[in-house]
Design a protein around this motif. Structure first.
Motif, PDB file in Angstrom:
ATOM      1  N   HIS A  60      40.627 -17.758 -10.245  1.00 56.12           N
ATOM      2  CA  HIS A  60      41.724 -18.684 -10.560  1.00 56.12           C
ATOM      3  C   HIS A  60      41.926 -19.635  -9.390  1.00 56.12           C
ATOM      4  CE1 HIS A  60      42.762 -16.691 -14.293  1.00 56.12           C
ATOM      5  NE2 HIS A  60      42.442 -15.581 -13.669  1.00 56.12           N
ATOM      6  N   SER A 122      49.372 -13.730 -15.854  1.00 54.79           N
ATOM      7  CA  SER A 122      49.336 -14.884 -16.762  1.00 54.79           C
ATOM      8  C   SER A 122      50.639 -15.017 -17.541  1.00 54.79           C
ATOM      9  CB  SER A 122      48.142 -14.797 -17.711  1.00 54.79           C
ATOM     10  OG  SER A 122      48.317 -13.765 -18.650  1.00 54.79           O
ATOM     11  N   GLY A 125      52.945 -17.384 -15.920  1.00 57.08           N
ATOM     12  CA  GLY A 125      52.531 -18.778 -15.869  1.00 57.08           C
ATOM     13  C   GLY A 125      51.897 -19.186 -14.545  1.00 57.08           C
ATOM     14  N   THR A 128      46.270 -18.948 -15.573  1.00 54.42           N
ATOM     15  CA  THR A 128      45.973 -19.149 -16.980  1.00 54.42           C
ATOM     16  C   THR A 128      44.857 -18.198 -17.356  1.00 54.42           C
ATOM     17  OG1 THR A 128      46.527 -21.475 -16.766  1.00 54.42           O
ATOM     18  CG2 THR A 128      45.318 -20.831 -18.734  1.00 54.42           C
ATOM     19  N   LYS A 130      41.998 -17.003 -19.463  1.00 55.03           N
ATOM     20  CA  LYS A 130      41.068 -17.570 -20.428  1.00 55.03           C
ATOM     21  C   LYS A 130      40.818 -16.541 -21.519  1.00 55.03           C
ATOM     22  CE  LYS A 130      38.911 -20.399 -16.994  1.00 55.03           C
ATOM     23  NZ  LYS A 130      38.034 -20.305 -15.872  1.00 55.03           N
TER      24      LYS A 130
END
Length: 157
Positions: A60, A122, A125, A128, A130
């Motif tokens: 990330h 995640s 926030g 993200t 995937k």
């Protein structure tokens, strides 16, 4: 491309240690997405959390991942009411938006997976997650998606 180079120079994609509270305050207020692990070097569970956070940091790139020893941050430990370790706090635009305290939300086990921590982060926030590509629905030779128990085919009676 320029943004990626700038983030790389600012150690995004790495999991680094912050030495002082002042550095940490500067970092969290000047970074859009930041995850901070408050740890103690002698706590085994903090070492387990370290391993998982380090792995997530490599995936990330938009989020800054750091850790700070609670011995070096007495003011922040008190201000943020950190009482149980490990403690991972998510910051968005300098504001604490979420915290993971101990392993309770991660299955309450030392053997939780990195994916569980990643999903949990995640939700705040700060990263993200995937999603895996959805599989195409398979059809039978006749072209139907599969048997339906509610389908009473009385044509064969």
């Amino acid at each position: 491309m320029v943004k990626l180079q700038e983030m790389s120079q600012n150690e995004h994609g790495l999991y680094t240690e912050i030495a002082t509270e002042k550095e940490l305050l500067k970092l969290t207020t000047n970074t859009k997405l930041c995850v901070v692990h408050f740890y103690h070097k002698e706590f085994r569970r903090c070492q387990i959390m370290d391993k998982h956070v380090s792995e997530i940091a490599r995936r990330h790139f938009k989020t800054k991942f750091v850790k700070i020893n609670v011995d070096n941050a007495p003011f922040l430990v008190e201000k943020l009411h950190i009482q149980i370790l490990p403690c991972v706090i998510a910051f968005v635009d300098g504001i604490s938006v979420d915290r993971i305290i101990g392993f309770e939300e991660l299955g309450n086990t030392d053997t939780f997976t990195t994916a569980i921590l990643e999903i949990r982060l995640s939700q705040s926030g700060v990263i993200t997650k995937k999603e895996a590509p959805k599989k195409e629905e398979r059809k039978t030779i006749l072209g139907f998606a599969g048997g339906n128990a509610d389908d009473d085919d009385d044509d064969w009676d």
